[in-house]
Design an enzyme around this catalytic site. Structure first.
Site, short mmCIF file in Angstrom:
data_model
loop_
_atom_site.label_atom_id
_atom_site.label_comp_id
_atom_site.label_asym_id
_atom_site.label_seq_id
_atom_site.Cartn_x
_atom_site.Cartn_y
_atom_site.Cartn_z
N ARG A 1 -19.55 -27.63 20.53
CA ARG A 1 -19.44 -28.83 21.36
C ARG A 1 -20.26 -28.69 22.65
O ARG A 1 -20.86 -29.65 23.13
CB ARG A 1 -17.97 -29.08 21.68
CG ARG A 1 -17.74 -30.31 22.52
CD ARG A 1 -16.26 -30.72 22.47
NE ARG A 1 -16.02 -31.86 23.32
CZ ARG A 1 -15.25 -31.82 24.41
NH1 ARG A 1 -14.65 -30.70 24.77
NH2 ARG A 1 -15.09 -32.90 25.14
N HIS B 1 -16.62 -32.16 13.65
CA HIS B 1 -15.17 -32.27 13.87
C HIS B 1 -14.36 -31.69 12.72
O HIS B 1 -13.15 -31.86 12.65
CB HIS B 1 -14.79 -33.74 14.15
CG HIS B 1 -15.26 -34.23 15.49
ND1 HIS B 1 -15.13 -35.53 15.90
CD2 HIS B 1 -15.87 -33.58 16.52
CE1 HIS B 1 -15.65 -35.66 17.13
NE2 HIS B 1 -16.11 -34.49 17.52
#
Ligand code: HEM
Ligand SMILES: *[C@@H]1O[C@H](CO)[C@@H](O)[C@H](O)[C@H]1NC(C)=O
Ligand SMILES: *[C@@H]1O[C@H](CO)[C@@H](O)[C@H](O)[C@H]1NC(C)=O
Ligand SMILES: *[C@@H]1O[C@H](CO)[C@@H](O)[C@H](O)[C@H]1NC(C)=O
Ligand SMILES: CC(=O)N[C@H]1CO[C@H](CO)[C@@H](O)[C@@H]1O
Length: 324
Positions: free
Chosen positions: A63, A190
């Site tokens: 991320r 994700h």
């Protein structure tokens, strides 16, 4: 005559060469081969040291790379600390970014081995790649030669919102020169990691006018989330890909297709022909035939090209948290 022609050709080419000079020469897979031959090995070892015992860091580092590249390009601007707390890392989406210590540790080792050579932006690109491999994802060659930026501003940290609809997400990606395929493929990140309840509660408690959940969510999934996220709880964490949170795989797409996407932005991938078709295709192909790993590697390289600084632009920071 012939020589004169060749000479004028040379002159022409050199004029053109100047006038069409590419502002950011492209990155190079072998950039450090002679300048710092152990660079990739050093980063790999440090990443393993940290992520090996704490697998959840892999998600944080992946991320971090996305957040750095999407704001002001992949220039490690996210890593800069500001005395006034007004740098990118101080912006709300960054409050939950973790793993800065891994990049700092790799950079420290690199400075001992080849001082002033390897940029923090490249370290982050390598760390993200190595972290993904450590949790069962693909490996890819990382084009290198990025330089570090000198500017980091909180007010520029505009990242795609978890409340965004598909049209907005598509626009956000294509505005950066990324494709709709990159959007669905990279959303596959994700498949690992966590979120905080604060970003989910609206969706499960107070989405419709009469206080119901988002109808785009599977009711049993809403029930599970409510067990964990109480109405005014903003800080408890939930897994983004329940049951498979620590493994890089296509289970995120399965979750999305079963209306178990955690964010509106995850569920939104079902609302577009191209993104939904990608998801159903990957699931139909199944584990071994799925192209997701290959696609993810390619999209990560494209993400890593965003607005990079090369040549004489930027600098090679001595420490990642501050400009030289
Ligand atoms: C498409 C638009 C995207 C949106 C709206 C989005 C939004 C979010 C949000 C809201 C969180 C939870 C943060 C928190 O709890 O504070 C999150 C986590 C995460 N995101 Fe995204 N994201 C997007 C794309 C991406 C991309 C492209 C990547 C990487 C390639 C990525 C990787 C991750 C990872 C790995 C986590 C888990 C972090 C952790 O466990 O610490 N996301 N994302
Ligand atoms: C990485 O670690 C391995 C195993 O400890 C070691 O043999 C190797 O020399 C290290 N590589 C670098 C580049 O430091
Ligand atoms: C995404 O698009 C919306 C709508 O155009 C815009 O308001 C928002 O700032 C964009 N976000 C990013 C990260 O580009
Ligand atoms: C739900 O949203 C409405 C309108 O924004 C607000 O008045 C109400 O207090 C919210 N309820 C809860 C339980 O958060
Ligand atoms: C990890 C990190 O640096 N987080 C920072 C995000 O922004 C807040 C608010 O400025 C800081 O307190 C955190 O240290």
């Amino acid at each position: 005559m012939a020589i004169k022609n060749i000479l004028s050709l040379v002159v022409l080419v050199s004029i053109l060469g100047v006038s069409v000079a590419i502002p950011y020469p492209s990155l190079d897979l072998n950039y450090y081969r002679s300048k710092c031959p152990d660079a990739e090995g050093i980063v790999r070892n440090v990443t393993l040291e940290h992520v090996g015992p704490q697998k959840s860091l892999a998600a944080a580092l992946l991320r971090m790379y996305f957040h750095d590249c999407f704001v002001r390009g992949c220039d490690a601007s996210l890593l800069l600390k500001s005395p006034n707390n007004d740098a990118e890392r101080d912006a709300i989406p960054n409050l939950s970014v973790r793993g800065y210590e891994v990049v700092d540790a790799a950079k420290k080792k690199l400075e001992e081995e080849c001082p002033g050579i390897v940029s923090c932006a490249d370290v982050l690109a390598l760390v993200a790649r190595d972290a993904v491999l450590l949790i069962g994802g693909p490996w890819w060659s990382v084009p290198l030669g990025r330089r570090d930026g000198r500017i980091s501003r909180k007010d520029e940290a505009n990242l795609p919102s978890p409340f965004a609809d598909i049209a907005t997400l598509k626009k956000n990606f294509t505005d950066k020169g990324l494709s709709v395929k990159d959007l669905v493929v990279l959303s596959g990140a994700h498949t690992i990691g966590i979120s905080t309840c604060g970003l989910v509660n609206l969706r499960i408690y107070n989405f419709t006018a009469n206080g119901g959940p988002d109808p785009a969510m599977n009711p049993s999934y809403v029930g599970e989330l409510k067990q964990r996220c109480k109405p005014n709880d903003f800080t408890t964490t939930v897994d983004m890909d329940p049951g498979s949170v620590a493994k890089f795989d296509t289970d995120y797409f399965k979750a999305v297709s079963q209306k178990k996407g955690l964010f509106i932005s995850d569920s939104a991938l079902l609302n577009d022909l191209q993104t939904s078709l990608y998801i159903t295709t990957q699931l139909a192909l199944g584990g071994r035939l799925s192209t997701f790993n290959q696609d993810f590697a390619e999209s990560m390289v494209r993400l890593g090209n965003l607005d990079v600084l090369t040549g004489n632009n930027g600098e090679i920071r001595a420490t990642c948290a501050s400009v030289n």
